[in-house]
Design an enzyme around this catalytic site. Structure first.
Site, PDB file in Angstrom:
ATOM      1  CG  HIS A 223      25.447 -21.813  35.699  1.00 38.16           C
ATOM      2  ND1 HIS A 223      25.208 -21.101  34.556  1.00 38.16           N
ATOM      3  CD2 HIS A 223      26.503 -22.619  35.434  1.00 38.16           C
ATOM      4  CE1 HIS A 223      26.073 -21.469  33.627  1.00 38.16           C
ATOM      5  NE2 HIS A 223      26.867 -22.383  34.137  1.00 38.16           N
TER       6      HIS A 223
ATOM      7  CG  ASP B 195      32.199 -27.505  38.241  1.00 36.16           C
ATOM      8  OD1 ASP B 195      32.793 -28.233  37.424  1.00 36.16           O
ATOM      9  OD2 ASP B 195      32.045 -26.289  38.074  1.00 36.16           O
TER      10      ASP B 195
HETATM   11  N1  COA Z   1      26.906 -20.171  47.305  1.00 40.77           N
HETATM   12  C1  COA Z   1      26.319 -19.215  48.038  1.00 40.77           C
HETATM   13  N2  COA Z   1      25.735 -18.145  47.503  1.00 40.77           N
HETATM   14  C2  COA Z   1      25.744 -18.042  46.164  1.00 40.77           C
HETATM   15  C3  COA Z   1      26.337 -19.003  45.342  1.00 40.77           C
HETATM   16  C4  COA Z   1      26.921 -20.108  45.965  1.00 40.77           C
HETATM   17  N3  COA Z   1      27.498 -21.074  45.244  1.00 40.77           N
HETATM   18  N4  COA Z   1      26.181 -18.650  44.059  1.00 40.77           N
HETATM   19  C5  COA Z   1      25.521 -17.487  44.062  1.00 40.77           C
HETATM   20  N5  COA Z   1      25.267 -17.121  45.330  1.00 40.77           N
HETATM   21  C6  COA Z   1      24.576 -15.926  45.757  1.00 40.77           C
HETATM   22  C7  COA Z   1      25.385 -14.703  45.388  1.00 40.77           C
HETATM   23  O1  COA Z   1      26.313 -14.383  46.406  1.00 40.77           O
HETATM   24  C8  COA Z   1      24.309 -13.659  45.250  1.00 40.77           C
HETATM   25  O2  COA Z   1      23.927 -13.269  46.532  1.00 40.77           O
HETATM   26  P1  COA Z   1      23.596 -11.730  46.867  1.00 40.77           P
HETATM   27  O3  COA Z   1      22.485 -11.389  45.919  1.00 40.77           O
HETATM   28  O4  COA Z   1      23.240 -11.738  48.292  1.00 40.77           O
HETATM   29  O5  COA Z   1      24.862 -10.989  46.552  1.00 40.77           O
HETATM   30  C9  COA Z   1      23.158 -14.447  44.642  1.00 40.77           C
HETATM   31  O6  COA Z   1      23.381 -15.819  45.003  1.00 40.77           O
HETATM   32  C10 COA Z   1      23.042 -14.356  43.144  1.00 40.77           C
HETATM   33  O7  COA Z   1      24.233 -14.838  42.531  1.00 40.77           O
HETATM   34  P2  COA Z   1      24.808 -14.095  41.260  1.00 40.77           P
HETATM   35  O8  COA Z   1      25.470 -12.837  41.725  1.00 40.77           O
HETATM   36  O9  COA Z   1      23.741 -13.892  40.247  1.00 40.77           O
HETATM   37  O10 COA Z   1      25.893 -15.105  40.717  1.00 40.77           O
HETATM   38  P3  COA Z   1      26.839 -14.856  39.450  1.00 40.77           P
HETATM   39  O11 COA Z   1      26.077 -15.119  38.211  1.00 40.77           O
HETATM   40  O12 COA Z   1      27.525 -13.545  39.517  1.00 40.77           O
HETATM   41  O13 COA Z   1      27.943 -15.985  39.680  1.00 40.77           O
HETATM   42  C11 COA Z   1      28.762 -18.174  39.919  1.00 40.77           C
HETATM   43  C12 COA Z   1      27.753 -17.276  39.217  1.00 40.77           C
HETATM   44  C13 COA Z   1      28.745 -19.535  39.270  1.00 40.77           C
HETATM   45  C14 COA Z   1      30.171 -17.572  39.771  1.00 40.77           C
HETATM   46  C15 COA Z   1      28.382 -18.285  41.401  1.00 40.77           C
HETATM   47  O14 COA Z   1      27.126 -18.911  41.513  1.00 40.77           O
HETATM   48  C16 COA Z   1      29.419 -19.045  42.212  1.00 40.77           C
HETATM   49  O15 COA Z   1      30.402 -18.440  42.649  1.00 40.77           O
HETATM   50  N6  COA Z   1      29.228 -20.383  42.403  1.00 40.77           N
HETATM   51  C17 COA Z   1      30.210 -21.181  43.102  1.00 40.77           C
HETATM   52  C18 COA Z   1      31.371 -21.533  42.176  1.00 40.77           C
HETATM   53  C19 COA Z   1      30.984 -22.563  41.161  1.00 40.77           C
HETATM   54  O16 COA Z   1      30.375 -23.577  41.473  1.00 40.77           O
HETATM   55  N7  COA Z   1      31.394 -22.307  39.915  1.00 40.77           N
HETATM   56  C20 COA Z   1      31.133 -23.217  38.819  1.00 40.77           C
HETATM   57  C21 COA Z   1      30.148 -22.612  37.871  1.00 40.77           C
HETATM   58  S1  COA Z   1      29.645 -23.773  36.635  1.00 40.77           S
END
Ligand code: COA
Length: 381
Positions: free
Chosen positions: A267, A318
């Site tokens: 998140h 979710d």
């Molecule tokens: N699965 C695997 N790796 C994940 C991940 C996930 N669900 N969520 C974050 N990461 C990884 C990122 O790739 C990043 O890795 P890196 O540093 O090697 O590039 C690291 O964790 C940090 O994540 P971050 O870039 O801070 O996430 P964000 O704030 O830009 O994105 C989300 C947040 C929610 C978009 C992201 O966590 C995601 O895509 N989750 C899956 C989709 C989801 O469940 N969405 C609903 C949100 S309520």
């Protein structure tokens, strides 16, 4: 000169991460999640969507009389969709029944705006009335689309609280009290979440002086994406793809190697876990206990453990919501539309807040394209 600072250097926040883009009195994520000051725990436990929608729109929890009057207004609104909109939806459903219900809702709201001649935001009271009307109309639109795609005439909207009515419309059967209660809890948990992508999209649209329907259309489009609301449908697709306990480790390892995210985890704001996932996760396990959802719960627990061990990532809302919807017998393609029905309350509250204290949302960018170059006539390109 006032207001706009000139950007210094090349610093910017990709995805606006960490940027404070405004003020809101609707929701806070500071330690606990609170709607208008009320902690999410008791609101979710009570599970009344009408209470929470009233709170978000009107600023305080309703009295009994206010609650009943509000619920009645939503039911009247559910029956107020212009027949021209239903006719158009019927044509579209017949032509493309496989279309995403998210696209149907986006299109339906757009048609409602057209037919109701929504042009610019009106005064506060008019906006609140418009928000209430949309809150009742959108779930009815979803139910109508569902019937029309199945080639059935549109059934009337059930005369009951919104959670039970929507569940009944989408499953075709009267839910038990326990089913209705947990479904209501998911609606409360999905209702509002500060400056998330879809809410920010809605605020941006109305910050230009545009109308509420246009803001909601943009919000539905933003919510559809798998990194936002669309994740709840992907969660179930992924659990189905994993299929069995022995597949959990290889599936996740493949996913990590391909640098693909696992839906339902991580998140932007919650780095130590999403309070909503914790609240719903416990209820989800109870719901599945002894039923057909139990096998999925075992898989989900194994995925959670590995995600924490290998990535340090915890589930977001979710993750349990998808499993609850599956256990309730809902088809996957309505998971994100259900999120729309609920988030309508947050979106409309934010639109009203933005309109009430507006300045156009217009950030800056750092140019990273071609250096200046001369224009050339077509013959010499
Ligand atoms: N699965 C695997 N790796 C994940 C991940 C996930 N669900 N969520 C974050 N990461 C990884 C990122 O790739 C990043 O890795 P890196 O540093 O090697 O590039 C690291 O964790 C940090 O994540 P971050 O870039 O801070 O996430 P964000 O704030 O830009 O994105 C989300 C947040 C929610 C978009 C992201 O966590 C995601 O895509 N989750 C899956 C989709 C989801 O469940 N969405 C609903 C949100 S309520």
């Amino acid at each position: 000169m006032s207001g706009n600072p000139t950007p210094a250097g090349t610093d910017f926040a990709k995805g606006l991460a960490g940027v404070v883009a405004g003020r809101t009195s609707i929701c806070s994520l500071d330690g606990d999640l609170r709607y208008r000051g009320y902690s999410i725990g008791p609101l979710a436990e009570a599970g009344s969507f009408e209470d929470v929608a009233f709170l978000l729109l009107h600023g305080d929890l309703p009295t009994t009389a206010e609650h009943h009057a509000f619920a009645a207004r939503l039911r009247v609104a559910a029956d107020s969709i212009h027949p021209a909109v239903i006719d158009a939806m019927a044509t579209l459903a017949e032509r493309t029944p496989q279309a995403s219900p998210m696209d149907a809702l986006r299109t339906g709201v757009s048609m409602l705006g057209l037919i109701e001649l929504d042009q610019t935001p009106g005064p506060h009271a008019a906006l609140v009335a418009q928000a209430e009307r949309l809150l009742g109309q959108v779930p009815a639109l979803l139910g109508a689309w569902f019937d029309l795609c199945a080639g059935r005439p549109v059934a009337p909207w059930p005369d009951r609280p919104l959670a039970g009515a929507l569940l009944e419309r989408l499953t075709g059967r009267r839910p038990t009290a326990a089913e209705e209660a947990i479904f209501g809890t998911t609606l409360v948990l999905y209702a509002e979440h500060e400056f998330n992508a879809s809410t920010f999209a809605a605020r941006t649209v109305v910050s230009t002086g545009s109308d509420m329907h246009s803001g909601i259309v943009a919000a539905i489009g933003a919510l559809k994406g798998p990194l936002h609301g669309g994740a709840n449908e992907q969660v179930l697709e992924e659990l189905a793809e994993i299929g069995s306990l022995d597949r959990v480790v290889p599936w996740l390892e493949e996913r990590f190697a391909a640098r693909k995210v696992v839906m339902g985890f991580g998140h932007r704001v919650y780095k130590d876990g999403d309070v909503r996932a914790t609240l719903l996760g416990a209820k989800c396990a109870q719901l599945a206990n002894g039923g057909p959802g139990e096998a999925i719960e075992t898989l989900a627990a194994a995925v959670e453990t590995l995600m924490l061990d290998r990535k340090g990532l915890r589930p977001n809302l979710d993750w349990p919501a998808a499993r609850v919807y599956h256990a309730l017998g809902l088809p996957v393609r309505v998971f994100t539309p259900i999120f729309v029905v609920s988030r309508m309350s947050g979106w409309t509250a934010h639109i009203i807040e933005q309109v009430g204290d507006n300045r156009i949302i217009r950030p800056l960018s750092i140019y990273c394209g071609q250096p200046p170059r001369p224009w050339r006539p077509m013959e010499s390109r």
